[in-house]
Scaffold this motif. Structure first.
Motif, PDB file in Angstrom:
ATOM      1  N   GLN A  99     -13.874 -15.798  45.304  1.00 21.88           N
ATOM      2  CA  GLN A  99     -15.018 -15.948  44.418  1.00 21.88           C
ATOM      3  C   GLN A  99     -16.353 -15.874  44.464  1.00 21.88           C
ATOM      4  OE1 GLN A  99     -14.084 -20.601  43.994  1.00 21.88           O
ATOM      5  NE2 GLN A  99     -13.185 -20.469  42.538  1.00 21.88           N
TER       6      GLN A  99
ATOM      7  N   ASN B  53      -6.769 -17.326  37.281  1.00 26.61           N
ATOM      8  CA  ASN B  53      -7.820 -17.957  38.288  1.00 26.61           C
ATOM      9  C   ASN B  53      -7.860 -19.384  39.206  1.00 26.61           C
ATOM     10  OD1 ASN B  53      -6.287 -20.610  37.446  1.00 26.61           O
ATOM     11  ND2 ASN B  53      -6.351 -19.552  35.009  1.00 26.61           N
ATOM     12  N   SER B  54      -8.596 -19.640  39.852  1.00 25.81           N
ATOM     13  CA  SER B  54      -8.050 -20.360  40.986  1.00 25.81           C
ATOM     14  C   SER B  54      -7.607 -21.911  40.773  1.00 25.81           C
ATOM     15  CB  SER B  54      -9.935 -21.423  41.112  1.00 25.81           C
ATOM     16  OG  SER B  54     -10.778 -21.596  40.624  1.00 25.81           O
TER      17      SER B  54
ATOM     18  N   GLN C 237      -6.704 -15.254  42.503  1.00 26.54           N
ATOM     19  CA  GLN C 237      -8.037 -15.334  41.650  1.00 26.54           C
ATOM     20  C   GLN C 237      -8.288 -14.269  41.189  1.00 26.54           C
ATOM     21  OE1 GLN C 237      -9.094 -18.013  41.369  1.00 26.54           O
ATOM     22  NE2 GLN C 237     -11.538 -17.337  40.655  1.00 26.54           N
TER      23      GLN C 237
ATOM     24  N   ASP D  81     -19.582 -12.793  43.337  1.00 31.18           N
ATOM     25  CA  ASP D  81     -19.781 -13.466  42.303  1.00 31.18           C
ATOM     26  C   ASP D  81     -21.205 -12.864  43.343  1.00 31.18           C
ATOM     27  OD1 ASP D  81     -22.646 -15.082  41.910  1.00 31.18           O
ATOM     28  OD2 ASP D  81     -21.574 -17.044  42.288  1.00 31.18           O
TER      29      ASP D  81
END
Length: 304
Positions: A228, A189-190, A185, A232
């Motif tokens: 993620q 990307n996820s 991740q 953030d």
């Protein structure tokens, strides 16, 4: 269809490879469009052939993706080394006895929280990124040779001590899945992380494999969501606070006692057919909902 050399892959594996390739090369927003454009895919030891519906824009994107540079790890190695050093020292201290992953997470995120202090949210994000990369380097199985060479210097050289003794719900492989997906991740990307998880679980259904495991899949999805939210700015400090205090994996890992534990290929196909079937998608949606309701990922859960 998808062929590896002259061998056509089973339909389910073909679906996954066709899904994985665009996720690996492109941003998630474009991956569905590219997957739909692929007609055939042929992989050999030395090259890859893709037949796709004519689309000049997609062709240009494919060329750009194939020629881009290696991803930037986005965290200075010396910062990652600070967290890796803590993990290394704790691994030595436990001296081959089994211990929960919460001990390791608490150690590095207490440090991340202390180093972030009252500085801006961007600092918390950077510290979290370094902590997770150190965690992935210690426990994951994603090759990171450049980062490893820069971090594992002097006394830190060699295999991480006692890494295989760390457990989630009594299993070390769940720690590996979580750590590897978090690293994916951070660097990709996820969609890529989750697709790789599905491919791994499908290959495990083959004869001699360990079988499809929803727990394995959940561990990967936990790692993805952890990265993620840790990166953030709106949730970075919440992640620090939760993991600096955690003493129970139930803070971040769902209970899946009501899911099938191990499925061989025939059983998986009988129950779920394939990865695009409504029953399988419903199972994944339920797992994701359980993960997102846990204290680490849902600040509201801490108020009940």
């Amino acid at each position: 269809y998808v062929k590896a050399g002259e061998q056509q892959l089973p339909d389910m594996m073909g679906q996954l490879v066709a899904r994985l390739l665009p996720l690996f090369l492109f941003e998630t927003a474009k991956s569905d469009e590219i997957s739909a454009a692929i007609l055939t895919l042929r992989l050999t030891e030395n090259d890859m052939g893709v037949q796709y519906r004519a689309n000049a824009d997609l062709a240009n994107q494919l060329f750009t993706a194939l020629t881009r540079n290696t991803p930037d790890w986005a965290a200075p190695p010396e910062k990652v080394r600070l967290y890796y050093t803590r993990l290394h020292a704790l691994g030595i201290a436990f001296q081959d006895r089994r211990y929960p992953v919460t001990d390791m997470l608490r150690e590095i995120f207490s440090l991340a929280q202390a180093r972030s202090g009252t500085k801006g949210d961007a600092t918390a994000v950077m510290e979290n990124r370094a902590a997770l990369l150190a965690f992935a380097l210690y426990f994951g199985d994603l090759p990171m040779p450049h980062l490893a060479a820069a971090v594992r210097t002097a006394a830190l050289a060699g295999p991480p001590p006692n890494a295989r003794a760390v457990r989630i719900q009594g299993r070390h492989d769940l720690v590996q899945h979580l750590a590897t997906s978090a690293a994916l991740q951070i660097t990709g990307n996820s969609g890529l992380a989750n697709a790789l998880g599905e491919i791994k679980e499908f290959t495990d259904t083959a004869p001699g494999g360990t079988g499809f495991s929803f727990a394995d899949l959940a561990a990967g999805r936990v790692g993805t969501l952890l990265a993620q939210q840790a990166l953030d700015p709106l949730t970075a400090r919440h992640v620090q606070q939760q993991l600096a205090e955690t003493r129970n994996a139930r803070d971040f890992f769902p209970r899946l006692d009501d899911f099938p534990q191990v499925l061989q290929q025939a059983d998986f196909e009988r129950i779920y057919r394939d990865f695009d079937s409504p029953p399988y998608q419903a199972a994944i949606a339920e797992i994701d909902a359980r993960i997102q309701s846990l204290p680490l990922f849902s600040p509201q859960a801490n108020n009940h």
